[in-house]
Enzyme design. Structure first.
Site, PDB file in Angstrom:
ATOM      1  N   GLU A   1       0.796  -1.218   0.000  1.00 22.75           N
ATOM      2  CA  GLU A   1       0.000   0.000   0.000  1.00 22.75           C
ATOM      3  C   GLU A   1       0.837   1.280   0.000  1.00 22.75           C
ATOM      4  OE1 GLU A   1      -2.520  -0.728   3.365  1.00 22.75           O
ATOM      5  OE2 GLU A   1      -4.022  -1.774   2.154  1.00 22.75           O
TER       6      GLU A   1
ATOM      7  N   GLU B   1       7.727 -22.178   7.028  1.00 21.51           N
ATOM      8  CA  GLU B   1       8.138 -21.317   8.138  1.00 21.51           C
ATOM      9  C   GLU B   1       9.207 -21.972   9.015  1.00 21.51           C
ATOM     10  OE1 GLU B   1       5.401 -21.750  11.970  1.00 21.51           O
ATOM     11  OE2 GLU B   1       4.257 -20.996  10.255  1.00 21.51           O
TER      12      GLU B   1
END
Length: 272
Positions: free
Chosen positions: A83, A114
């Site tokens: 953004e 992960e």
């Protein structure tokens, strides 16, 4: 060390028999838990401010901001990074979000991604991360191997590291230069850190990126004067900003915006 660490994020919910609650009770109790989040974030504001100030110094030298995380934490970092260009007109490589498992993990979990302690540094090296940059590791548990490995490697190369976690005293908090430990307590749904923990991470990331953009001059007054003109809504918003700043009518303000390409450039040019 990881096994012995007591995770607040894994503690039992303050509520039981969720499956026996009616719907209004479920959402009311979730809301009651959510009300605790802002108070928990308030306690870490000095650390957040310190991170922003350190980042601003590095941005002035050409530095960048990197987020790394897995699962929800990784997605939130990517969301925040994505953004920045449309909101503040920054290049896409100035704030970068990376997730364990790569871009495919944004939509679908990648098995065991992960748990790889070496992969984060490999991912960061693709961007030639260096000592002018800042690395923010995000992990609700504070024990995610992908994040811990990336932080350790970054520190070894003289890069400032930040840890956003919901478990005070966790390995992530202990291993980063500036830990941001947001204790929101147990989740409404036991262990579901996409809820309160994730919300608190989003609040902190909003603060970090917005305050950083203000500090480096991408905001004037209270306006997004460098936003990208990528759709009709943003062109209209920019036009109205120029009308307010220069006293022009809508048509002339829009013409100036399209000529100069941003609110800031238009205002700077026409105020001379």
């Amino acid at each position: 060390m990881v096994e012995k660490h007591i995770k607040i994020t894994e503690e039992p919910s303050n509520y039981d028999r969720l499956d026996e609650m009616d719907t209004l009770d479920i959402v009311t109790n979730i809301n009651n838990e959510d009300k605790k989040i802002a108070d928990a974030v308030e306690l870490v504001l000095p650390q957040v401010a310190k991170v922003v100030d350190e980042m601003a110094k590095r941005f002035e030298k050409g530095g960048r901001l990197f987020y790394i995380g897995a699962g929800t934490s990784g997605r939130l970092g990517i969301l925040d990074a994505s953004e920045i260009p449309p909101t503040f007109g920054m290049p896409y490589d100035k704030v970068v979000g990376l997730i364990a498992g790569g871009d495919q993990a944004i939509r679908k979990a990648v098995e065991n991604a992960e748990d790889d302690t070496a992969q984060a540094w490999k991912d960061l090296q693709e961007y030639s991360i260096n000592e002018n940059d800042v690395l923010v590791g995000i992990a609700a548990s504070g024990t995610t191997p992908y994040v811990l490995g990336g932080v350790a490697d970054a520190k070894a190369h003289g890069i400032l590291t930040v840890g956003i976690t919901n478990n005070p005293g966790s390995p992530l908090a202990q291993s980063t230069d500036i830990p941001i430990e947001v204790n929101v307590g147990p989740e409404f749904l036991t262990g579901s850190t996409r809820m309160k923990s994730g919300t608190s991470q989003k609040l902190v990331l909003n603060m970090i990126s917005t305050a950083l953009m203000i500090r480096v001059g991408r905001v004037k007054g209270n306006k997004m004067v460098n936003m990208q003109l990528s759709n009709t809504k943003l062109v209209d918003r920019g036009t109205r900003y120029i009308m307010e700043e220069l006293g022009l009518d809508y048509k002339d303000a829009e013409k100036a915006l399209m000529k100069y390409g941003s609110v800031k450039l238009a205002v700077d040019a026409l105020k001379k």
